[in-house]
Design a protein around this motif. Structure first.
Motif, mmCIF file in Angstrom:
data_model
loop_
_atom_site.group_PDB
_atom_site.id
_atom_site.type_symbol
_atom_site.label_atom_id
_atom_site.label_comp_id
_atom_site.label_asym_id
_atom_site.label_seq_id
_atom_site.Cartn_x
_atom_site.Cartn_y
_atom_site.Cartn_z
ATOM 1 N N MET A 1 0.983 -1.197 -0.352
ATOM 2 C CA MET A 1 0.279 0.353 0.167
ATOM 3 C C MET A 1 0.174 0.871 -0.248
ATOM 4 O O MET A 1 0.597 2.627 -0.415
ATOM 5 C CB MET A 1 -0.744 0.549 1.350
ATOM 6 C CG MET A 1 -2.341 -0.559 1.142
ATOM 7 S SD MET A 1 -3.006 -0.875 -0.016
ATOM 8 C CE MET A 1 -2.411 -1.462 -1.524
ATOM 9 N N LEU A 2 1.933 1.644 0.780
ATOM 10 C CA LEU A 2 3.079 2.359 0.408
ATOM 11 C C LEU A 2 3.425 2.387 -0.509
ATOM 12 O O LEU A 2 3.506 3.772 -1.390
ATOM 13 C CB LEU A 2 3.934 2.139 1.649
ATOM 14 C CG LEU A 2 5.168 3.439 1.411
ATOM 15 C CD1 LEU A 2 4.880 5.126 1.880
ATOM 16 C CD2 LEU A 2 6.851 2.655 2.491
ATOM 17 N N ILE A 3 4.716 1.672 -1.527
ATOM 18 C CA ILE A 3 4.579 1.884 -2.818
ATOM 19 C C ILE A 3 3.096 1.745 -3.399
ATOM 20 O O ILE A 3 4.097 2.907 -4.678
ATOM 21 C CB ILE A 3 4.696 0.633 -3.443
ATOM 22 C CG1 ILE A 3 6.427 0.384 -2.207
ATOM 23 C CG2 ILE A 3 5.342 0.527 -4.496
ATOM 24 C CD1 ILE A 3 7.070 0.918 -2.425
ATOM 25 N N ALA A 4 2.265 1.405 -3.676
ATOM 26 C CA ALA A 4 0.578 2.018 -4.314
ATOM 27 C C ALA A 4 0.022 3.322 -4.390
ATOM 28 O O ALA A 4 -0.545 3.943 -4.923
ATOM 29 C CB ALA A 4 -0.527 1.098 -4.488
ATOM 30 N N LEU A 5 1.004 3.817 -3.445
ATOM 31 C CA LEU A 5 -0.009 5.200 -2.835
ATOM 32 C C LEU A 5 1.595 6.240 -4.049
ATOM 33 O O LEU A 5 0.793 7.463 -4.203
ATOM 34 C CB LEU A 5 0.121 5.703 -0.989
ATOM 35 C CG LEU A 5 -0.266 6.498 -0.764
ATOM 36 C CD1 LEU A 5 -1.883 7.214 -1.214
ATOM 37 C CD2 LEU A 5 0.416 6.634 1.045
ATOM 38 N N LEU A 6 2.378 5.558 -3.494
ATOM 39 C CA LEU A 6 3.725 6.897 -4.416
ATOM 40 C C LEU A 6 3.422 6.498 -5.398
ATOM 41 O O LEU A 6 3.766 7.476 -6.503
ATOM 42 C CB LEU A 6 4.864 6.143 -3.382
ATOM 43 C CG LEU A 6 4.865 6.282 -1.789
ATOM 44 C CD1 LEU A 6 6.462 5.884 -1.550
ATOM 45 C CD2 LEU A 6 5.169 7.637 -2.062
ATOM 46 N N ALA A 7 2.969 5.283 -5.891
ATOM 47 C CA ALA A 7 2.873 5.130 -7.478
ATOM 48 C C ALA A 7 1.957 6.251 -8.218
ATOM 49 O O ALA A 7 1.739 5.967 -9.125
ATOM 50 C CB ALA A 7 2.234 3.980 -7.850
ATOM 51 N N HIS A 8 1.072 6.956 -7.134
ATOM 52 C CA HIS A 8 -0.594 7.435 -7.808
ATOM 53 C C HIS A 8 -0.316 8.724 -7.375
ATOM 54 O O HIS A 8 -0.932 9.179 -8.008
ATOM 55 C CB HIS A 8 -1.395 6.390 -7.383
ATOM 56 C CG HIS A 8 -2.220 5.213 -8.279
ATOM 57 N ND1 HIS A 8 -1.290 3.891 -7.787
ATOM 58 C CD2 HIS A 8 -2.991 4.695 -9.222
ATOM 59 C CE1 HIS A 8 -2.138 3.136 -8.691
ATOM 60 N NE2 HIS A 8 -2.914 3.979 -8.913
ATOM 61 N N LEU A 9 1.315 9.233 -6.955
ATOM 62 C CA LEU A 9 1.200 10.411 -6.549
ATOM 63 C C LEU A 9 2.240 10.813 -7.361
ATOM 64 O O LEU A 9 3.805 9.979 -7.837
ATOM 65 C CB LEU A 9 1.296 10.404 -4.956
ATOM 66 C CG LEU A 9 0.687 10.054 -4.353
ATOM 67 C CD1 LEU A 9 1.171 10.625 -2.617
ATOM 68 C CD2 LEU A 9 -0.602 11.329 -4.521
ATOM 69 N N PRO A 10 2.534 11.557 -8.048
ATOM 70 C CA PRO A 10 3.278 13.187 -8.360
ATOM 71 C C PRO A 10 4.546 13.039 -7.622
ATOM 72 O O PRO A 10 4.886 13.320 -6.731
ATOM 73 C CB PRO A 10 2.500 13.824 -8.912
ATOM 74 C CG PRO A 10 1.860 14.573 -8.460
ATOM 75 C CD PRO A 10 1.581 13.365 -8.031
ATOM 76 N N GLU A 11 6.299 13.130 -7.845
ATOM 77 C CA GLU A 11 7.197 13.660 -6.919
ATOM 78 C C GLU A 11 6.272 14.266 -6.066
ATOM 79 O O GLU A 11 7.306 14.261 -5.348
ATOM 80 C CB GLU A 11 8.568 14.219 -7.748
ATOM 81 C CG GLU A 11 8.911 12.615 -8.880
ATOM 82 C CD GLU A 11 9.327 11.416 -7.746
ATOM 83 O OE1 GLU A 11 9.284 11.476 -6.516
ATOM 84 O OE2 GLU A 11 9.491 10.419 -8.117
ATOM 85 N N SER A 12 6.052 15.464 -6.699
ATOM 86 C CA SER A 12 5.752 17.023 -6.229
ATOM 87 C C SER A 12 5.265 16.486 -4.656
ATOM 88 O O SER A 12 4.833 17.463 -4.246
ATOM 89 C CB SER A 12 5.543 18.255 -7.015
ATOM 90 O OG SER A 12 3.610 17.328 -7.405
ATOM 91 N N SER A 13 4.325 15.439 -4.857
ATOM 92 C CA SER A 13 3.040 15.323 -3.470
ATOM 93 C C SER A 13 3.525 13.595 -2.805
ATOM 94 O O SER A 13 3.026 13.417 -1.955
ATOM 95 C CB SER A 13 1.793 14.660 -4.516
ATOM 96 O OG SER A 13 1.041 16.115 -4.798
ATOM 97 N N MET A 14 4.436 13.245 -3.481
ATOM 98 C CA MET A 14 5.512 12.026 -2.692
ATOM 99 C C MET A 14 5.659 12.198 -0.668
ATOM 100 O O MET A 14 4.834 11.701 -0.124
ATOM 101 C CB MET A 14 6.780 11.650 -2.786
ATOM 102 C CG MET A 14 7.423 10.070 -2.340
ATOM 103 S SD MET A 14 8.793 9.855 -3.007
ATOM 104 C CE MET A 14 9.446 10.789 -1.126
#
Length: 559
Positions: free
Chosen positions: A360-373
């Motif tokens: 879930m941590l990776i899924a969240l990061l994968a669906h966000l742009p770098e600016s919102s990581m």
């Protein structure tokens, strides 16, 4: 953290306040939940090492205070102090890992680090119980001090790198910390905990001020928290724009329910052995060892699988049901259950939840742009922290309510109320009762804990249902930078490219060159890769205080 679960009966019984034992867990988790997000800003003000060592200092100070506490109230306050540092250690370690590794490698790296975390979880319970039985529960805290000293020394020697780039001054960064949001969140959660404790654990009626006043203050603080997050805070703890995005919300719901399940079981599982089977604290804690091992294996497996395949959804579909099966097995435990069931039933819980949290941590990061990581990571951690607090507090309220009812059904004599109060306030008293009363107490504890485990099963099943709507996404694709979350979520995944040592900054990616109209164009002059000891970060351009990268959690705030 797990160490406290095996010494809870000893501590609360010494102070004759078993009905308040859950506060030893909730106080720690309350501090972790409400103040951990601030360490992200401290990492940029003080540097990674400075923020990490501040966290270690508070954790050590709280641990010393726990060992020297003379009453339950002081011990609860000391646990809160320890939570200020304990959550910060985890957060700063996660940030350091994010500095050094790419998205696809991060899952495997986090899995390796989880081995050490799980080793502490697995050994904490039995070691704490052994020390408590042999030397007293105070030494279970004091013996940890050398570990903090070693941690402080190792970070002083090895944690030496800077994160250059366009940044803001220390004064500007400190102004952007969401103090109001943290304090109002603290007040809201604390008020709910007080209500649960007074109404369910202490059986105060609704007409009592100690019950309805916390309800009113919880509502007031909740309104204040929403006000701060939407209108006042420059860097909200709970980024409002993420609440409009489907994937972050689903991940947040899953994190909350998974943490609720985890801490419901972890805080009540050893109690079952001490009150139903009448085992020692060390033996009760030893039953947590299989869980620690399974968490390690689950984290490693999830990291390896994502690193190898670049996908995560199938892992959730298969292993996400494991915790539900485990919770059902725990609810079916009896005094005459075979040893295999008593020792192995908890294994699917640790393995499954470890896989879920990693993916879930990776899924969240994968669906966000770098600016919102950074903002998105804090968003997920906040829901997880609230779930941890809820797991201890809600399960304690349910446990005490059912226990009180079951004891009144089974114990009916002239001094029944006083006797029931003593049994509820001192778990270790069960082993010292006459045979007839002991039988009633053991059966009552068994029924109460069964209800708690069934609550955990329901929680993890709802989490599984929430995750069904989270789609897969190839982890090789370069996430958009400087784009809005909505645009990033709508973008189609690109075909996976071979993993190379080339920095994302050097890749010719048409998606990364695009920018939304509501975000300023990225300036490559601000992206200066830095050396991290012997590592060169593939995300070395990250600067959480930049107006573009990791800027305000509120979209368009820095324009």
């Amino acid at each position: 953290m797990v160490l406290i679960t095996s010494v809870l009966p000893s501590i609360s019984s010494e102070f004759n306040k078993s009905h308040q034992a859950h506060w030893l867990g909730t106080a720690y988790l309350l501090a972790t939940c409400t103040f951990t997000p601030l360490y992200g800003r401290l990492c940029n003000v003080m540097g990674r090492r400075g923020a990490n060592q501040i966290a270690v200092f508070f954790a050590a100070l709280g641990t010393v205070a726990c060992g020297l506490s003379g009453n339950m109230e002081t011990l609860i306050a000391a646990r809160f102090l320890g939570g200020l540092g304990g959550g910060g250690i985890f957060t700063t370690a996660t940030i350091i890992t994010s500095d050094m590794y790419s998205l696809r490698s991060r899952g495997l790296t986090q899995g390796i680090s989880s081995v050490f975390n799980s080793l502490g979880m697995g050994l904490g319970g039995p070691l704490g119980g052994f020390i408590s039985d042999r030397y007293g529960w105070r030494w279970a805290f004091l013996i940890q001090l050398p570990i903090f000293a070693v941690s402080f020394f190792l970070t002083s020697v090895n944690l030496r790198y800077v994160t250059p780039g366009k940044g803001k001054s220390t004064k500007d960064v400190l102004k952007r910390i969401d103090y109001g949001g943290s304090l109002t969140l603290l007040g809201a959660v604390l008020s709910v905990l007080i209500f649960l404790s007074t109404h369910y654990s202490e059986e105060q009626p609704w007409s009592s001020p100690s019950v309805y006043v916390p309800v009113i203050t919880a509502a007031a603080f909740a309104i204040g928290f929403v006000r701060f997050e939407l209108c006042i805070a420059p860097e909200p703890v709970l980024a409002p724009f993420l609440l409009r995005e489907r994937i972050p919300v689903l991940v947040g719901i899953s994190n909350f329910l998974v943490a609720l399940c985890n801490f419901t079981v972890m805080y009540n599982f050893p109690t079952w052995f001490q009150t139903v089977l009448l085992t020692s604290a060390s033996e009760a804690g030893a039953h947590l060892i299989p869980n620690g091992i399974s968490v390690s294996l689950g984290s490693l497996f999830a990291g390896w699988a994502m690193h190898r395949t670049g996908k995560y959804r199938r892992l959730n579909l298969v292993f996400g049901l494991f915790p539900f099966v485990a919770a059902i097995l725990l609810s079916m435990m009896r005094e005459d259950s075979p040893p295999a069931q008593l020792w192995l039933s908890i294994i699917p819980l640790g393995f499954g939840n470890a896989v879920v949290l990693q993916t879930m941590l990776i899924a969240l990061l994968a669906h966000l742009p770098e600016s919102s990581m950074a903002v998105g990571t804090g968003f997920g951690q906040l829901f997880r922290g609230i779930g941890q607090v809820g797991g201890v507090a809600i399960s304690a309220a349910l446990f005490q309510s059912v226990l009180n009812s079951e004891l009144h059904k089974r114990i009916q004599r002239p001094n029944a109320d006083q006797l029931i109060t003593k049994i509820r306030h001192s778990a270790t008293l069960v082993a010292k009762l006459p045979p007839d009363l002991q039988r009633a107490a053991r059966d009552s504890y068994a029924v109460s804990l069964r209800a708690v485990f069934l609550m955990a099963a329901g929680s993890t099943f709802l989490a599984y249902c929430a995750r069904l709507a989270i789609p897969d996404k190839t982890l090789d694709s370069t996430r958009p930078r400087g784009r809005s979350v909505s645009a990033a979520a709508a973008a189609e995944p690109r075909t996976a490219s071979p993993v190379t040592n080339e920095s994302p900054l050097d890749s010719d990616d048409e998606h990364s060159a695009e920018a939304d109209d509501d975000m300023p164009a990225l300036r490559t002059a601000d992206w200066r890769p830095r050396r991290l000891s012997t590592y060169e970060s593939s995300e070395s351009y990250m600067d959480l205080e930049s107006d573009v990268i990791g800027g305000s959690a509120r979209k368009g705030r820095n324009e």
